[in-house]
Write a protein that holds these residues in place. Structure first.
Motif, mmCIF file in Angstrom:
data_model
loop_
_atom_site.group_PDB
_atom_site.id
_atom_site.type_symbol
_atom_site.label_atom_id
_atom_site.label_comp_id
_atom_site.label_asym_id
_atom_site.label_seq_id
_atom_site.Cartn_x
_atom_site.Cartn_y
_atom_site.Cartn_z
ATOM 1 N N GLY A 162 -2.939 2.507 -9.396
ATOM 2 C CA GLY A 162 -3.737 3.275 -10.338
ATOM 3 C C GLY A 162 -5.214 2.985 -10.327
ATOM 4 N N ALA A 163 -5.678 2.069 -9.484
ATOM 5 C CA ALA A 163 -7.107 1.755 -9.425
ATOM 6 C C ALA A 163 -7.849 2.831 -8.637
ATOM 7 N N PHE A 164 -9.016 3.219 -9.116
ATOM 8 C CA PHE A 164 -9.885 4.137 -8.388
ATOM 9 C C PHE A 164 -10.725 3.341 -7.381
ATOM 10 N N TYR A 165 -11.192 4.016 -6.355
ATOM 11 C CA TYR A 165 -11.996 3.310 -5.359
ATOM 12 C C TYR A 165 -12.898 4.281 -4.615
ATOM 13 N N TRP A 166 -13.944 3.701 -4.002
ATOM 14 C CA TRP A 166 -14.799 4.381 -3.032
ATOM 15 C C TRP A 166 -14.782 3.569 -1.739
ATOM 16 N N ILE A 167 -14.861 4.270 -0.634
ATOM 17 C CA ILE A 167 -15.072 3.677 0.686
ATOM 18 C C ILE A 167 -16.235 4.409 1.324
ATOM 19 N N ALA A 168 -17.157 3.683 1.919
ATOM 20 C CA ALA A 168 -18.303 4.285 2.602
ATOM 21 C C ALA A 168 -18.446 3.647 3.976
ATOM 22 N N ILE A 169 -18.544 4.475 5.003
ATOM 23 C CA ILE A 169 -18.663 3.994 6.381
ATOM 24 C C ILE A 169 -19.898 4.643 7.007
ATOM 25 N N ASP A 176 -5.401 4.145 -5.818
ATOM 26 C CA ASP A 176 -4.377 3.439 -5.054
ATOM 27 C C ASP A 176 -3.031 3.466 -5.774
ATOM 28 N N SER A 177 -2.038 2.825 -5.181
ATOM 29 C CA SER A 177 -0.675 2.899 -5.684
ATOM 30 C C SER A 177 -0.503 2.260 -7.049
ATOM 31 N N GLU A 197 -5.823 -9.168 -6.702
ATOM 32 C CA GLU A 197 -4.746 -8.418 -6.052
ATOM 33 C C GLU A 197 -5.190 -6.985 -5.742
ATOM 34 N N ASP A 198 -5.903 -6.368 -6.681
ATOM 35 C CA ASP A 198 -6.339 -4.991 -6.484
ATOM 36 C C ASP A 198 -7.368 -4.886 -5.363
ATOM 37 N N VAL A 234 0.859 -1.176 0.000
ATOM 38 C CA VAL A 234 0.000 0.000 0.000
ATOM 39 C C VAL A 234 0.898 1.229 0.000
ATOM 40 N N ALA A 235 0.682 2.108 -0.960
ATOM 41 C CA ALA A 235 1.475 3.321 -1.045
ATOM 42 C C ALA A 235 0.601 4.424 -1.614
ATOM 43 N N GLY A 236 1.093 5.639 -1.517
ATOM 44 C CA GLY A 236 0.354 6.755 -2.086
ATOM 45 C C GLY A 236 -0.490 7.450 -1.037
#
Length: 453
Positions: A60-67, A57-58, A127-128, A32-34
């Motif tokens: 290049g994948a985009f992501y959403w997190i919702a809590i 992420d490190s 992996e992603d 994990v980097a970036g």
């Protein structure tokens, strides 16, 4: 079928399949980097008090997190379907979060990645997904439990991730439970056989993909690498042959006959014809040209087609292709499940799924039985005819049953899950459509068997 299935074929991107080799189960989590996740306004449809974060992420994948504000300390990692063709974008992650907003409404944190590149690559996507999980823990701390949910193609991704990051030498893996819905869980070497069948029968009937004026190519290629054919142009060809965009009354007699041959021989509903032709064109090109160095993983030697007006003529006239053993082996290493999953696993599949045949579940059960892990698998089925998304009430029902199995050792039954859904339905809506008595047939009952390398 939902419109997003067709939108995924508008553009096709290219990348090299670097993850087509087997990866040992003691592989460490991706680094994990970036930058850390950035607070962002939540997409529409989530509870008002939800905290949302987005980023890249490190790799290049985009992501959403919702809590959610009432977070139950359980994280649901989501592996999306597709695969998407073209460069990944935040829009895809946004669409997934909105579609599975019921997860957040039920009190779970949700995290979903676009994957680092467009196109096919099951191990890469696994992996992603794990990289995003590690990023979540780095930013927000370890949850009490982590569930891995895969939908459609993403079910194959989730099954692969559960295998890659399983418990090794007493070291607990990162995932406590696995949920596979509408799953393409037979592996790439079996799940797409019917799409080669569709291409060869279509060409026998319609003779316009390719057109007589275009250079010939083996249909397992999907398209030549240099082809500029678009999904809109392909739709025009399909419609010219079958009248699929017209009402039945407006089709010619020949179009009605052509359409009947395709649907009855391949055993798909009319509403999935265009989507499956897109996959058999643009996805096949991606798999063959960009992932397998031009090798053919799809064969139809020995197939006996039936359902047309003249099966003898059909079988004599369709083009036949032997699969290349090296290409099959490479695709299998990337995508086929081994069954070496050591966490409780629930499955849900619509009986009338028009895209991922429900019979793939019998393939996956066989895989788990051969691996000796079938006791950790419970499969459920619903009387729905959708693929992209099932009833809102059914997902939290399955999450709750999976957690009870993990926390208390109470293995659920299809009957118990159906009853639990009735209690949950009033809160989430959408209906409960479980059929506890259904048992899928072998895949060979739906897709004709063939010679394999």
């Amino acid at each position: 079928m939902r419109q997003n299935i067709l939108r995924s074929f508008v553009a096709a991107g290219a990348f090299v399949l670097s993850a087509c080799s087997t990866i040992p189960n003691d592989k460490p989590a991706p680094k994990v980097a970036g930058a850390s996740p950035v607070t962002a306004p939540c997409p529409q449809g989530l509870p008002a008090d939800t905290r949302c974060y987005s980023g890249q992420d490190s790799a290049g994948a985009f992501y959403w997190i919702a809590i959610p504000a009432n977070w139950n300390r359980v994280l649901v990692m989501h592996a999306h379907g597709g695969p998407e063709l073209g460069a990944p974008s935040m829009a895809r992650a946004t669409e997934d979060l909105q579609r599975w907003a019921v997860t957040v409404k039920a009190g779970y944190a949700w995290a979903g990645s676009t994957y680092r590149r467009g196109g096919y690559g099951v191990t890469m996507a696994a992996e992603d997904t794990e990289r995003l999980r590690a990023l979540f823990v780095q930013a927000f701390g370890a949850p009490r439990r982590t569930l891995l949910h895969g939908q459609s193609y993403g079910a194959g991704v989730a099954a692969k991730a559960a295998e890659l990051y399983a418990t090794v030498d007493g070291r607990k893996g990162p995932y406590d439970g696995l949920l596979l819905t509408s799953g393409v869980v037979g592996g790439g070497t079996q799940a797409y056989d019917y799409r080669l069948d569709l291409r060869v029968v279509y060409q026998y009937v319609c003779k316009n993909h390719p057109l007589p004026s275009e250079p010939a190519y083996p249909l397992w290629q999907g398209l030549p690498r240099e082809s500029t054919l678009t999904s809109a142009e392909l739709l025009q060809r399909i419609d010219a042959c079958t009248g699929v965009r017209k009402s039945p009354m407006d089709r010619t007699a020949q179009q009605r006959a052509n359409l009947a041959t395709l649907l009855d021989t391949i055993r798909i509903p009319e509403r999935s014809l265009v989507g499956n032709m897109n996959w058999a064109t643009f996805l096949f090109r991606d798999v063959v040209q960009e992932r397998l160095d031009g090798g053919n993983p799809f064969g139809n030697i020995g197939v006996k087609y039936s359902g047309s007006r003249d099966d003898a003529a059909l079988n004599a006239g369709v083009q036949r292709y032997p699969a290349d053993p090296a290409a099959v082996s490479k695709l299998a290493a990337d995508s086929n499940p081994t069954g070496r999953v050591n966490v409780p696993t629930l499955g849900l599949h619509a009986i009338d799924d028009p895209t991922a045949f429900v019979e793939l579940e019998s393939v996956y059960r066989d895989v788990r039985e051969r691996a000796g892990t079938a006791d950790l698998l419970v499969q459920t089925f619903s009387r729905e005819s959708e693929h992209s998304y099932l009833s809102d009430a059914e997902y939290p029902t399955l999450f709750a049953a999976l957690l009870e199995w993990i926390d208390n050792g109470r293995k659920p039954t299809p009957e118990g899950i159906a009853a639990r859904c009735k209690d949950i339905e009033a809160r989430f809506g959408g209906g409960c459509h479980f059929d506890p008595t259904y048992v899928p047939r072998p895949l060979a009952a739906r897709v004709p068997p063939r010679q394999r390398p």
